[in-house]
Scaffold this motif. Structure first.
Motif, PDB file in Angstrom:
ATOM      1  N   ILE A   4     -14.437  16.752  24.435  1.00 45.90           N
ATOM      2  CA  ILE A   4     -13.146  17.268  24.882  1.00 45.90           C
ATOM      3  C   ILE A   4     -13.082  17.243  26.410  1.00 45.90           C
ATOM      4  CG2 ILE A   4     -11.664  19.306  24.964  1.00 45.90           C
ATOM      5  CD1 ILE A   4     -12.593  19.921  22.107  1.00 45.90           C
ATOM      6  N   ILE A   8     -10.139  15.191  28.598  1.00 39.40           N
ATOM      7  CA  ILE A   8      -9.120  15.834  29.428  1.00 39.40           C
ATOM      8  C   ILE A   8      -9.346  15.649  30.920  1.00 39.40           C
ATOM      9  CG2 ILE A   8      -8.640  17.556  27.650  1.00 39.40           C
ATOM     10  CD1 ILE A   8     -10.122  19.594  29.421  1.00 39.40           C
ATOM     11  N   ALA A  11      -6.376  14.135  32.571  1.00 35.16           N
ATOM     12  CA  ALA A  11      -5.082  14.555  32.031  1.00 35.16           C
ATOM     13  C   ALA A  11      -4.233  15.261  33.076  1.00 35.16           C
ATOM     14  CB  ALA A  11      -5.306  15.481  30.837  1.00 35.16           C
ATOM     15  N   GLU A  15       0.659  17.095  29.392  1.00 42.80           N
ATOM     16  CA  GLU A  15       0.212  15.953  28.599  1.00 42.80           C
ATOM     17  C   GLU A  15      -0.529  16.416  27.345  1.00 42.80           C
ATOM     18  OE1 GLU A  15      -2.369  11.861  29.300  1.00 42.80           O
ATOM     19  OE2 GLU A  15      -2.085  13.265  30.942  1.00 42.80           O
ATOM     20  N   ILE A  17      -3.227  15.271  24.412  1.00 39.85           N
ATOM     21  CA  ILE A  17      -4.333  14.332  24.289  1.00 39.85           C
ATOM     22  C   ILE A  17      -4.936  14.474  22.899  1.00 39.85           C
ATOM     23  CG2 ILE A  17      -6.596  13.707  25.201  1.00 39.85           C
ATOM     24  CD1 ILE A  17      -5.571  15.079  27.809  1.00 39.85           C
ATOM     25  N   VAL A  29      -5.188  18.347  22.026  1.00 39.88           N
ATOM     26  CA  VAL A  29      -5.163  19.301  23.133  1.00 39.88           C
ATOM     27  C   VAL A  29      -3.946  19.021  23.996  1.00 39.88           C
ATOM     28  CG1 VAL A  29      -6.428  20.126  25.149  1.00 39.88           C
ATOM     29  CG2 VAL A  29      -7.680  19.366  23.132  1.00 39.88           C
ATOM     30  N   LYS A  30      -3.226  20.091  24.361  1.00 36.66           N
ATOM     31  CA  LYS A  30      -2.126  19.956  25.306  1.00 36.66           C
ATOM     32  C   LYS A  30      -2.497  20.735  26.558  1.00 36.66           C
ATOM     33  CE  LYS A  30       2.745  20.488  26.164  1.00 36.66           C
ATOM     34  NZ  LYS A  30       4.011  21.022  25.720  1.00 36.66           N
ATOM     35  N   ILE A  31      -2.402  20.070  27.696  1.00 36.45           N
ATOM     36  CA  ILE A  31      -2.718  20.698  28.976  1.00 36.45           C
ATOM     37  C   ILE A  31      -1.470  21.442  29.441  1.00 36.45           C
ATOM     38  CG2 ILE A  31      -3.530  20.341  31.333  1.00 36.45           C
ATOM     39  CD1 ILE A  31      -5.509  19.462  29.086  1.00 36.45           C
ATOM     40  N   TRP A  34      -3.301  23.552  34.855  1.00 38.01           N
ATOM     41  CA  TRP A  34      -4.628  23.448  35.453  1.00 38.01           C
ATOM     42  C   TRP A  34      -4.783  24.573  36.464  1.00 38.01           C
ATOM     43  CZ3 TRP A  34      -8.349  20.845  33.407  1.00 38.01           C
ATOM     44  CH2 TRP A  34      -8.124  19.638  32.770  1.00 38.01           C
TER      45      TRP A  34
END
Length: 59
Positions: A4, A8, A11, A15, A17, A29-31, A34
């Motif tokens: 993972i 990412i 990313a 986004e 993924i 996974v959605k970011i 950050w």
């Protein structure tokens, strides 16, 4: 999980993924956001905790 983390790495916020395969299955996974890494503060907390635990074993 390294799979993972690797997926990412590049990313961008917003986004999605995946699917990412790991030993636990598949993940999407959605970011959302950050956050900047602030290791100095975390490092100090870890060192203080370890020192306190060490002191407790000596008493």
């Amino acid at each position: 999980m390294p799979e993972i983390a690797e997926a990412i790495l590049e990313a961008k916020e917003g986004e999605a993924i995946g699917p990412i395969q790991t030993k636990l299955g598949y993940h999407i996974v959605k970011i959302e956001k950050w956050f900047p890494i602030e290791l100095n503060e975390v490092r100090e907390q870890v060192l203080e905790t370890l020192f306190q635990e060490w002191l407790e074993t000596r008493i």
